[in-house]
Design a protein around this motif. Structure first.
Motif, short mmCIF file in Angstrom:
data_model
loop_
_atom_site.label_atom_id
_atom_site.label_comp_id
_atom_site.label_asym_id
_atom_site.label_seq_id
_atom_site.Cartn_x
_atom_site.Cartn_y
_atom_site.Cartn_z
N THR A 105 13.22 -14.47 -97.68
CA THR A 105 14.20 -13.40 -97.90
C THR A 105 15.61 -13.97 -97.86
O THR A 105 15.85 -15.06 -97.33
N ASP A 106 16.54 -13.20 -98.39
CA ASP A 106 17.95 -13.58 -98.39
C ASP A 106 18.54 -13.26 -97.02
O ASP A 106 18.69 -12.09 -96.65
N THR A 108 21.48 -13.48 -96.00
CA THR A 108 22.81 -12.88 -96.03
C THR A 108 22.73 -11.37 -95.79
O THR A 108 23.48 -10.81 -94.98
N VAL A 109 21.80 -10.72 -96.49
CA VAL A 109 21.63 -9.27 -96.33
C VAL A 109 21.17 -8.96 -94.91
O VAL A 109 21.66 -8.02 -94.28
N THR A 110 20.25 -9.75 -94.40
CA THR A 110 19.76 -9.53 -93.04
C THR A 110 20.89 -9.67 -92.03
O THR A 110 21.00 -8.86 -91.10
N GLU A 112 24.07 -9.18 -92.47
CA GLU A 112 24.97 -8.03 -92.56
C GLU A 112 24.38 -6.81 -91.85
O GLU A 112 25.10 -6.07 -91.16
N LEU A 113 23.08 -6.61 -92.00
CA LEU A 113 22.43 -5.48 -91.34
C LEU A 113 22.39 -5.66 -89.83
O LEU A 113 22.50 -4.70 -89.06
N ARG A 351 15.42 -0.20 -92.65
CA ARG A 351 16.35 -1.16 -93.22
C ARG A 351 15.62 -2.22 -94.04
O ARG A 351 16.20 -2.87 -94.92
N ILE A 354 15.98 -2.33 -97.82
CA ILE A 354 17.16 -2.97 -98.40
C ILE A 354 16.92 -4.46 -98.55
O ILE A 354 17.23 -5.07 -99.58
N ILE A 355 16.33 -5.07 -97.50
CA ILE A 355 16.03 -6.50 -97.55
C ILE A 355 15.03 -6.79 -98.66
O ILE A 355 15.18 -7.74 -99.44
N THR A 358 16.57 -6.41 -102.22
CA THR A 358 17.42 -7.56 -102.53
C THR A 358 16.57 -8.77 -102.89
O THR A 358 16.88 -9.51 -103.84
N ARG A 359 15.50 -8.97 -102.13
CA ARG A 359 14.61 -10.10 -102.41
C ARG A 359 13.99 -9.97 -103.80
O ARG A 359 13.95 -10.95 -104.56
#
Length: 651
Positions: A105-106, A108-110, A112-113, A351, A354-355, A358-359
């Motif tokens: 997974t990315d 960056t998104v994680t 931020e959350l 949440r 969202i992850i 994005t993935r």
């Protein structure tokens, strides 16, 4: 030296450095015919450099011998086919799958959350809401009707008030009007939480959708949340051994009386706390928050202390008896202290969508997946109402072999997607259109295949991941080998271990110890009185009765067998029989009556068994390694080894 000479010298230097660089093809050594590459050796050497405490192991040649031994053990494990065991394969697969989650997974998104969640854990929201219940299978016309209803209810909430609306419309089935009290991050689904934190106190949110239906929220209050507490403690463990005082409740109350007499908490913790990990620090524990410890009773007692310096009364937990002193209260721990916990929660609640989204979008871009799938209209046409009752079949002239989807080097046909549709029939309401059913199934099919392809090719796409899996694979194999060849000897080779003990008895001795009574007090005058009475042979209970008067504890006694560096003895304590001198120790005083000095003596087999087994295993491993060196041929490439030395020494 002229310019031409200088330039030539520089060119020669660059040429020499270039030829000395390690390449991916450089073989450092072989074990029989299996190559071990220099790049692997350098990577492992650099990775472990900071962990090595023995300076000799930082020497390249010394480390090379360790690495050769490591590879010899792996060669032996494969010869014994340990890598073919089912248990080995299952554990490796489990670890690999668990590790892969960090690379799939990315981050960056994680991140931020996690940061957003952290900020929300510092604040509690008090709110109430109205919900008009619908779900994903609700027909479009009913969804629109629900939306119009929540708009009207929002207006009524503002104009008429919560209580009136609740009395009129709440039925607990399709419409809910509820007071939610205080909550913080992770207590509600993410979209609901967002609405709550983004609505000002006193305002009513605009309508929003969750998986439960349409909501509006009225926010009543926001306030800081409880954070962490920092305490010291004194613990008297249950089933205390080595002490004539067998009742821990009596002992904790004696300590509590000494606290009330003005003795320092930290000094008493150092002398008497059975929590060895905190005793030497005066009983200080790391800060903790609610729900973090295994003992709710301990947490409650800690959080109930209001003022810094306040001390609790003795209380009992499953671990024994405690007294707590409040050192500090902190609103919320620093992010780095709870980041792992927050990350786990982020990945488990809503949440995670969202992850995931994005993935999937990143994978579509990486593998060049178009935004539209031109084949979907064909599948819409071949669906019929049998799909809702699980009797649908693919048509006889179905174009099974036609290309449906390409992900990297993996292709899928119409048959693959058709089979997927067959497995999922009967899961949908007949209120949904065929277009929605096909779109939903395609998105699920694509998500699963994208993730599976990324996972299957992760070693090829991520070198760091490949290295970690390789190291674990070898480490797990080495564990299997060592357990079979060496460690199990501790339980199976009983006679051999006993023979080893008999041949090496001079290695296993008790150091000098004392059998003694130790008296401790914060005041020298009471220690002097205790020393006189102990010297006269007065029983301990009688001394306590004489000195600990008026409900005050002036002296605490400890009896048993003590070695040097025991927490109740100063480092300079003299080991000899009789009454000791009075020592100033831990902000107080101690004196001891030494009944007997136990000299250095040979340990029996049972007393030394743990050390004997360890030494026996080390000896057996050394002889076993000699056998492996004789069994396998190791050939070191000296030219490559020189390049390795130069590269490491110039780092």
């Amino acid at each position: 030296m002229n310019f031409r000479s200088i330039l030539l010298l520089l060119l020669l230097t660059v040429s020499t450095l270039s030829t000395a660089q390690i390449t991916s093809e450089d073989i450092l050594f072989t074990v029989d015919d299996t190559p071990v590459y220099a790049s692997e050796f350098i990577r492992v050497y650099n990775k472990n450099l900071d962990l090595v405490k023995d300076e000799s192991q930082k020497d390249v040649d010394a480390y090379l011998q360790l690495f050769i031994n490591y590879k010899l053990k792996l060669a032996e494990a494969k010869t014994l086919k340990l890598d073919e065991k089912g248990s080995y394969k299952r554990e490796l697969k489990s670890y690999r799958n668990q590790l892969a989650q960090n690379y799939l997974t990315d981050n960056t998104v994680t991140e931020e959350l996690i940061e957003e969640a952290y900020q929300r854990t510092k604040q509690l929201v008090k709110a109430r809401h109205i919900l008009v219940r619908i779900d994903d299978t609700t027909p479009d016309k009913d969804t629109l009707a629900a939306y119009m209803k929540i708009i009207k209810l929002r207006s009524r909430l503002i104009d008429e008030g919560f209580d009136n609306v609740k009395k009129d419309v709440h039925d607990g089935k399709t419409i809910f009007v509820e007071d939610l009290g205080y909550f913080s991050a992770f207590k509600m689904v993410y979209s609901f939480e967002n609405a709550a934190y983004n609505t000002q106190v006193g305002d009513v949110s605009q309508p929003f959708r969750t998986r439960f239906g349409y909501h509006v929220i009225q926010v009543l209050d926001k306030r800081p949340s409880l954070g962490a507490v920092h305490v010291s403690h004194i613990m008297v463990a249950k089933n205390k051994t080595g002490d004539t005082i067998s009742d821990p409740e009596i002992r904790i109350n004696e300590i509590y009386k000494k606290l009330n007499q003005g003795e320092r908490f930290e000094s008493l913790a150092k002398q008497f706390s059975d929590d060895k990990s905190s005793a030497e620090k005066g009983g200080e524990l790391a800060p903790f928050s609610k729900g973090q410890l295994a003992s709710p009773e301990f947490e409650d007692a800690a959080f109930n202390l209001a003022l810094v310096g306040e001390v609790s009364e003795p209380f009992k937990t499953d671990f024994g008896w405690h007294i707590i002193k409040l050192l500090d209260k902190k609103p919320v721990p620093p992010l780095e202290d709870i980041k792992a916990e927050l990350e786990e929660k982020v990945k488990q609640d809503s949440r995670s969508k969202i992850i995931n989204d994005t993935r999937i979008q990143d994978l579509k871009t990486r593998y060049n997946i178009p935004d539209t799938q031109p084949a979907l209209p064909y599948f819409v046409k071949i669906l019929n109402n049998n799909y809702f009752n699980n009797t649908w079949e693919l048509p006889k002239k179905f174009t099974a072999d036609k290309l449906f989807l390409t992900i990297g080097e993996q292709t899928y046909t119409y048959q693959d997607f058709g089979d997927y549709l067959l497995k999922r029939q009967g899961l949908y309401s007949d209120q949904l259109s065929f277009n929605k059913i096909i779109d939903h199934n395609y998105n699920l099919f694509l998500d699963e295949r994208l993730k599976a392809y990324q996972d299957a090719n992760l070693e090829n796409e991520n070198k760091e991941f490949a290295n970690i899996v390789s190291e674990y694979r070898d480490g797990l194999l080495l564990f299997e080998l060592m357990e079979n060849e060496i460690w199990n000897a501790g339980t199976k080779d009983t006679l051999a271990i006993q023979d080893y003990y008999k041949a090496n008895k001079d290695k296993y001795f008790w150091n000098t110890r004392i059998d003694a009574v130790i008296a401790a007090s914060a005041e020298r005058k009471y220690i002097k009185k205790a020393a006189k009475l102990l010297k006269k042979g007065v029983p301990i209970e009688d001394i306590k009765t004489k000195l600990n008067v008026n409900d005050k504890i002036h002296v605490i006694f400890t009896t048993g067998i003590f070695e040097q560096h025991h927490q109740g003895l100063p480092n300079n304590f003299e080991f000899k029989t009789g009454m000791s001198e009075i020592y100033k120790f831990n902000d107080g005083y101690i004196v001891a009556k030494v009944n007997q000095v136990l000299p250095k003596t040979l340990k029996s087999y049972e007393e030394a068994k743990g050390n004997v087994i360890s030494d026996f295993q080390a000896d057996k491993e050394e002889r076993w390694m000699q056998g492996l060196h004789a069994k396998y041929t190791v050939s070191v490439n000296e030219t490559v080894l020189t390049k390795v030395r130069n590269q490491i020494n110039n780092q």
